[in-house]
Design a protein around this motif. Structure first.
Motif, short mmCIF file in Angstrom:
data_model
loop_
_atom_site.label_atom_id
_atom_site.label_comp_id
_atom_site.label_asym_id
_atom_site.label_seq_id
_atom_site.Cartn_x
_atom_site.Cartn_y
_atom_site.Cartn_z
N TYR A 65 0.95 -1.26 0.08
CA TYR A 65 -0.04 -0.05 -0.12
C TYR A 65 0.70 1.31 -0.14
O TYR A 65 0.45 2.38 -0.66
N LEU A 66 1.98 1.28 0.68
CA LEU A 66 2.71 2.28 0.76
C LEU A 66 3.49 2.72 -0.58
O LEU A 66 3.72 3.96 -0.83
N PHE A 67 4.12 1.64 -1.41
CA PHE A 67 4.86 1.71 -2.23
C PHE A 67 4.38 1.26 -3.78
O PHE A 67 4.53 1.65 -4.85
N SER A 68 3.73 0.14 -3.98
CA SER A 68 3.24 -0.39 -5.09
C SER A 68 1.92 -0.06 -5.44
O SER A 68 1.75 0.55 -6.45
N LEU A 69 0.91 0.05 -4.65
CA LEU A 69 -0.34 0.64 -5.17
C LEU A 69 -0.11 2.04 -5.87
O LEU A 69 -0.82 2.23 -6.93
N PRO A 70 0.44 2.96 -5.32
CA PRO A 70 0.53 4.18 -5.95
C PRO A 70 1.20 4.28 -7.45
O PRO A 70 0.51 4.91 -8.33
N ILE A 71 2.08 3.43 -7.45
CA ILE A 71 2.68 3.27 -8.84
C ILE A 71 1.73 2.42 -9.67
O ILE A 71 1.45 2.72 -10.96
N TYR A 72 1.08 1.41 -9.24
CA TYR A 72 -0.01 0.61 -9.97
C TYR A 72 -1.14 1.55 -10.57
O TYR A 72 -1.56 1.34 -11.75
N LEU A 73 -1.60 2.54 -9.76
CA LEU A 73 -2.57 3.38 -10.17
C LEU A 73 -2.27 4.26 -11.19
O LEU A 73 -2.91 4.42 -12.26
N LEU A 74 -0.64 4.87 -11.21
CA LEU A 74 -0.15 5.66 -12.31
C LEU A 74 -0.15 4.83 -13.55
O LEU A 74 -0.69 5.42 -14.62
N LEU A 75 0.48 3.73 -13.30
CA LEU A 75 0.58 2.87 -14.53
C LEU A 75 -0.81 2.45 -15.29
O LEU A 75 -0.58 2.58 -16.49
N PHE A 76 -1.96 2.24 -14.23
CA PHE A 76 -3.18 2.01 -15.17
C PHE A 76 -3.43 3.07 -15.98
O PHE A 76 -3.94 2.71 -17.10
N ASN A 77 -3.51 4.27 -15.32
CA ASN A 77 -3.90 5.34 -16.25
C ASN A 77 -3.18 5.59 -17.38
O ASN A 77 -3.74 5.98 -18.73
N GLU A 78 -1.97 5.35 -17.33
CA GLU A 78 -1.07 5.42 -18.61
C GLU A 78 -1.45 4.19 -19.70
O GLU A 78 -1.50 4.37 -20.86
N MET A 79 -1.38 3.07 -19.12
CA MET A 79 -1.81 1.93 -20.02
C MET A 79 -3.06 1.97 -20.45
O MET A 79 -3.09 2.05 -21.76
N VAL A 80 -4.21 2.63 -19.97
CA VAL A 80 -5.44 2.78 -20.54
C VAL A 80 -5.34 3.64 -21.75
O VAL A 80 -5.79 3.60 -22.50
N LEU A 81 -4.85 4.94 -21.46
CA LEU A 81 -4.72 5.89 -22.49
C LEU A 81 -3.82 5.47 -23.70
O LEU A 81 -4.08 5.65 -24.84
N ALA A 82 -2.73 4.60 -23.34
CA ALA A 82 -1.67 4.16 -24.40
C ALA A 82 -2.67 3.08 -25.19
O ALA A 82 -2.58 3.28 -26.60
N LEU A 83 -3.31 2.22 -24.58
CA LEU A 83 -4.04 1.24 -25.34
C LEU A 83 -5.34 1.62 -26.07
O LEU A 83 -5.57 1.20 -27.13
N THR A 84 -6.09 2.83 -25.57
CA THR A 84 -6.99 3.31 -25.99
C THR A 84 -6.77 4.04 -27.33
O THR A 84 -7.21 3.95 -28.32
N MET A 85 -5.47 4.92 -27.37
CA MET A 85 -4.95 5.64 -28.51
C MET A 85 -4.55 4.56 -29.43
O MET A 85 -4.78 4.72 -30.72
N LEU A 86 -3.94 3.77 -29.15
CA LEU A 86 -3.64 2.50 -30.04
C LEU A 86 -4.57 1.79 -30.69
O LEU A 86 -4.78 1.59 -32.06
N PHE A 87 -5.67 1.43 -29.93
CA PHE A 87 -6.99 0.83 -30.42
C PHE A 87 -7.57 1.62 -31.53
O PHE A 87 -7.94 1.24 -32.66
N LEU A 88 -7.87 2.97 -31.22
CA LEU A 88 -8.50 3.73 -31.97
C LEU A 88 -7.73 4.05 -33.29
O LEU A 88 -8.46 3.98 -34.67
N GLY A 89 -6.34 4.27 -33.15
CA GLY A 89 -5.65 4.34 -34.49
C GLY A 89 -5.67 3.24 -35.27
O GLY A 89 -5.74 3.58 -36.77
N LEU A 90 -5.40 2.10 -34.91
CA LEU A 90 -5.37 0.79 -35.26
C LEU A 90 -6.76 0.74 -36.11
O LEU A 90 -6.96 0.17 -37.29
N LEU A 91 -7.86 0.80 -35.46
CA LEU A 91 -8.90 0.59 -35.83
C LEU A 91 -9.33 1.46 -37.12
O LEU A 91 -10.16 1.14 -38.01
N LEU A 92 -9.05 2.80 -37.10
CA LEU A 92 -9.14 3.73 -38.18
C LEU A 92 -8.30 3.17 -39.31
O LEU A 92 -8.90 3.20 -40.60
N LEU A 93 -7.09 2.81 -39.21
CA LEU A 93 -6.17 2.18 -40.32
C LEU A 93 -6.93 1.01 -40.83
O LEU A 93 -6.94 0.73 -42.32
#
Length: 875
Positions: free
Chosen positions: A158-186
């Protein structure tokens, strides 16, 4: 001629290179000054580590996101470009560029994929770059050995892992969503081109999109798993208790699992739809169920319904186990889980002022208030307008072989008080560069007698064996500007009867300014041309800056939280500052918050700063703290073992008042470990208050020297009295040991139930009602003086609770130097006021004996006479 030409060319090249070097150096002047400053303190390796860590983190995450985008675009290029190429139409530049861009994607051009993926990778890595230290804590953090009461996970998660996991989740969702929409368009564009030639999109493209859908939904599932752990930080039940209760564990948590399962079902339905396109109803059904579950998860309707009709009518029994979790976690988070509890036995034993225990206690009672004593120091010991006492510290020293509590204060430089005509660059930067020496007085003083000085004057002198080899203070608590020392102008030195001595700095503090180049860099850095043009520097000159010790430490180690009360230690070598530093967090599971960003605290580091050289040393004080252990791994060599601290400094380490204040505020509520008692708050405590001079003063912890912890020896300790909430009597005494093996021991002395121990406000009323004291105050106030009562002390002595309060007399004239006139001592309803502690103690003893005798005589009046024996034969 040819030689001259070559020389000219070489000269031009040298000028260009020199100008380029100068330009780059000035552009990086902040970097150069930072590097020189860290080098001067011996922390060059630490400087480079902090500098490189953040860029390594940024580069690593940029590479990860770059590869995610690049590999996916490269895979997509395998399935693009299968449609026959068409010639690009002439004209229509915008459409032509669009078709060229599409053609580049379809052909799998590395020239297009590489920069595009790199830009996206940098964009997504920036938030992680800003949180680079959070990432490092995750990488270096050790396990704590303690687990949360719900999921059984180590607290370090809770002190060290959970904060970075939450941050990584936001970045992963943003990256995967951008990638999915871009490839879907192509793929959609490619599908349209193929449709014109009656062709179909390759199956691999659908597999690729399905894989991305799976990753997005897996990220969503991971988010729901993280939400389970975030429940342990909920504050929905405050102020009753912190952390989740029955509603969160029995309603919200199952809803999270339902959302997780339905999200997995929606992912499966969407993959089927992508490949077949004929099962839309299943996809819509799963989406509808998932939406319904989300409404239930994020709506307060169902939790409020359960809280209102199931929990609230039986709240004590329903929430009992969760309250217990909160109590245990809070005590652990604030290091209160090992508090010792003792009963303070009230004893009316005869006092003997000649008793060694009583004598030792009287010798160490701090009768002076720090605020009043500061006024005395300023008037009697500043000696020059450019010196200032910033604070008064309480400590203990061995004086003449006797363990003695003392007050002491450093004499720092204060240029604000220089006359306007004297305030110029030479005086401020070269002449008046440092403070000088310290003063020390015993904690116990008597009224109607001169002040006793253990250390006084300039240069510091002592009739009690104190010597200071280097009394100059270049680093302290004042807002110092930079200074250049030594210099050819000479610095203000000792005061003599005839003139002021000139001194020259011989320390190792600051950055050398032994070249025109360094003078130029510093002149630009500080925006002061006099640094460059002065001729008073010499090869030994050093630039001393960042001389405020708190600002210096915060710049060195911004991840530490500093105590508000640094204090000095006077040794034979010189004067040193001791600063307590804390590691804090707001992520300890189930723990109640003290403030918004703090629900966990440890005094993990003791910091020593040399007042002459400015050298900063960090010592580990709490090896069980996982946060400081992570920083130790992160920055090897930064924090030393406490055993390495010099013995003459280590003997003056004390338990910090700021930490004790926080702990007692939390313990005042969380000492009630029984859930039912905690729910009713029937034994909650608070800090006592007393009204004085038309103001309410809240009692705060103060240092005393007593044999309270161990009967056979005196200990320097922190003490704080506590009262029951909304009551004026005393309920307990909270103590923190400061010496030797007792350091860090927290002990709570509670008074027997049913016994009345007067509280400060009650005792203040008793003092105010004493006719003899009131008459004396009235007399003094009529003689052109002003009576001022100091802070009241609660003093446990020989099984009794005494109240001690100094009485000062101030002249009504402009110059008001407090004079200790009397000392009030009180026990129960008996109050005396005498010139000294010894006289007051003896007089109080007499009054108590007289009172006991009078009480005994009164009681005898009401004792009924013995009835006559009945006559013989009577019933």
């Amino acid at each position: 001629m040819r030689t001259l030409r070559w020389l000219m060319r070489l000269g031009i090249v040298a000028l260009v290179l020199g100008a380029l070097f100068l330009g780059l150096s000035l552009f990086f002047r902040d970097f150069l000054v930072e590097m020189w400053w860290f080098q001067s303190l011996g922390y060059e390796a630490y400087f480079w580590l902090r500098l490189t860590y953040r860029y390594l983190i940024f580069a690593a995450f940029t590479l990860v996101f770059f590869l995610v985008f690049f590999l996916n675009f490269w895979i997509a290029s395998r399935f693009l470009g299968t449609a026959p190429e068409r010639e690009l139409p002439a004209g229509a530049p915008a459409r032509r560029r669009y078709l060229q861009l599409l053609s580049g994607f379809r052909s799998g051009s590395l020239k297009l994929y590489t920069p595009f993926s790199l830009l996206l990778g940098i964009f997504l890595a920036l938030p992680l770059y800003r949180q680079w230290e959070t990432t490092l804590l995750f990488l270096f953090a050790p396990a704590t050995g303690a687990v949360d009461p719900v999921f059984g996970i180590d607290v370090s998660y809770y002190l060290f892992s959970l904060p970075i996991y939450l941050l990584l989740f936001n970045e992963m969702v943003l990256a995967l969503t951008m990638l999915f929409l871009g490839l879907l368009l192509l793929y959609w564009l490619e599908s349209r081109l193929l449709h014109q030639h009656e062709l179909h999109l390759p199956r691999g493209a659908r597999v690729h999109l399905s894989f991305l859908v799976v990753l997005i939904f897996l990220a969503g599932i991971w988010n729901f798993l993280l939400q389970r752990h975030q429940l342990l930080s909920t504050m929905s039940h405050t102020p009753l208790f912190a952390g989740p209760g029955l509603v969160e564990m029995r309603v919200v948590l199952p809803l999270i699992w339902v959302c997780l399962v339905l999200l997995a079902g929606t992912a499966a339905a969407m993959i089927v739809f992508i490949h077949s396109g004929h099962r839309l109803k299943y996809l819509l059904g799963c989406l509808a169920l998932f939406a319904l579950a989300l409404v239930g998860r994020y709506s307060d309707y169902l939790p409020n319904l359960v809280q209102k009709y199931i929990v609230a009518p039986n709240e004590i029994s329903r929430e009992s186990s969760y309250i217990t979790n909160n109590i245990q976690a809070t005590l652990a988070a604030y290091h209160l889980d090992k508090v010792e509890t003792r009963e303070f036995r009230l004893e009316d034993i005869p006092w003997d002022v000649r008793n060694r225990e009583i004598q030792a206690s009287l010798r160490n009672i701090p009768v002076w208030d720090r605020e009043a004593l500061l006024d005395v120091y300023e008037e009697l010991q500043e000696l020059r307008t450019y010196y200032k006492f910033t604070s008064v510290d309480a400590d203990r020293y061995t004086v003449g072989g006797v363990y003695q509590q003392v007050f002491l204060a450093p004499r720092e430089i204060n240029l604000d008080e220089l006359p306007p005509g004297v305030r110029n660059w030479i005086n401020e930067k070269l002449k008046y560069t440092h403070g000088y020496g310290a003063v020390m007085t015993p904690a116990a003083q008597g009224g109607e007698e001169p002040m006793t000085w253990f250390i006084q004057g300039i240069p510091p002198t002592s009739a009690y064996g104190f010597t200071i080899a280097q009394p100059a203070i270049y680093y302290g608590l004042e807002n110092y500007s930079y200074a250049i020392a030594p210099n050819d102008s000479g610095e203000q030195g000792d005061l003599t009867e005839d003139s002021n001595q000139v001194s020259h700095y011989q320390g190792t503090g600051g950055v050398p300014v032994n070249s025109l180049w360094r003078k130029l860099v510093f002149a630009i850095y500080f925006g002061d041309r006099d640094i460059f043009f002065t001729t008073k520097t010499n090869p030994s000159s050093r630039m001393l800056f960042r001389r405020n010790i708190t600002a210096m430490i915060q710049h060195l180690t911004p991840f530490l939280r500093l105590d508000r009360d640094p204090y000095i230690v006077v040794t034979e070598k010189g004067i040193f500052w001791l600063v307590d530093a804390y590691t804090v967090s707001h992520r300890y599971p189930y723990a109640a918050p003290f403030e918004e960003n703090l629900n966990y605290i440890r005094n993990s580091v003791k910091i020593v700063v040399d007042a002459y050289n400015g050298q900063v040393d960090y010592y580990l004080a709490e090896s069980s703290d996982p946060i400081i252990r992570a920083y130790q791994r992160m920055y090897p060599g930064l924090i030393k073992n406490l055993d390495d601290m010099p013995a003459d400094l280590r003997s003056h380490v004390r338990y910090p008042k700021d930490l004790f204040d926080i702990q007692i505020k939390m313990y005042a509520k969380y000492h009630q470990t029984d859930p039912e008692v905690f729910y009713k708050q029937e034994d909650a405590w608070e800090f006592p208050e007393v009204q004085q001079n038309n103001r309410n003063f809240r009692f705060s912890p103060y240092y005393l020297t007593l044999n309270l912890i161990d009967k056979d020896k005196l200990d320097f300790l922190l003490l704080c009295p506590m009262s029951p909430r909304a009551r004026n009597n005393l309920r307990a005494l909270c103590v923190a040991g400061c010496d030797g093996s007792n350091y860090g021991r927290l002990i709570v002395y509670s008074f027997p139930k049913g016994s009345l121990v007067y509280g400060p406000s009650q005792m203040n009323a008793v003092i105010n009602q004493d006719t003899l004291i009131s008459e004396q105050f009235t007399l003094w106030n009529q003689q052109g003086s002003q009576v001022e009562r100091g802070r009241m002390l609660v003093m446990p002595v020989s099984g009794s609770i005494l109240y001690i309060q100094p009485v000062y007399l101030k002249a009504s004239a402009r110059l008001k130097i407090p004079q200790l006139k009397r000392i009030i001592m009180a026990k129960g309803e008996i109050v005396v006021m005498e010139p000294s502690l010894e006289e007051g103690f003896a007089r109080l003893h007499e009054r108590l004996q007289e009172g006991a005798e009078r009480l005994q005589r009164r009681q005898q009046r009401f004792v009924p006479a013995s009835p006559e024996a009945p006559p013989d034969g009577g019933p």
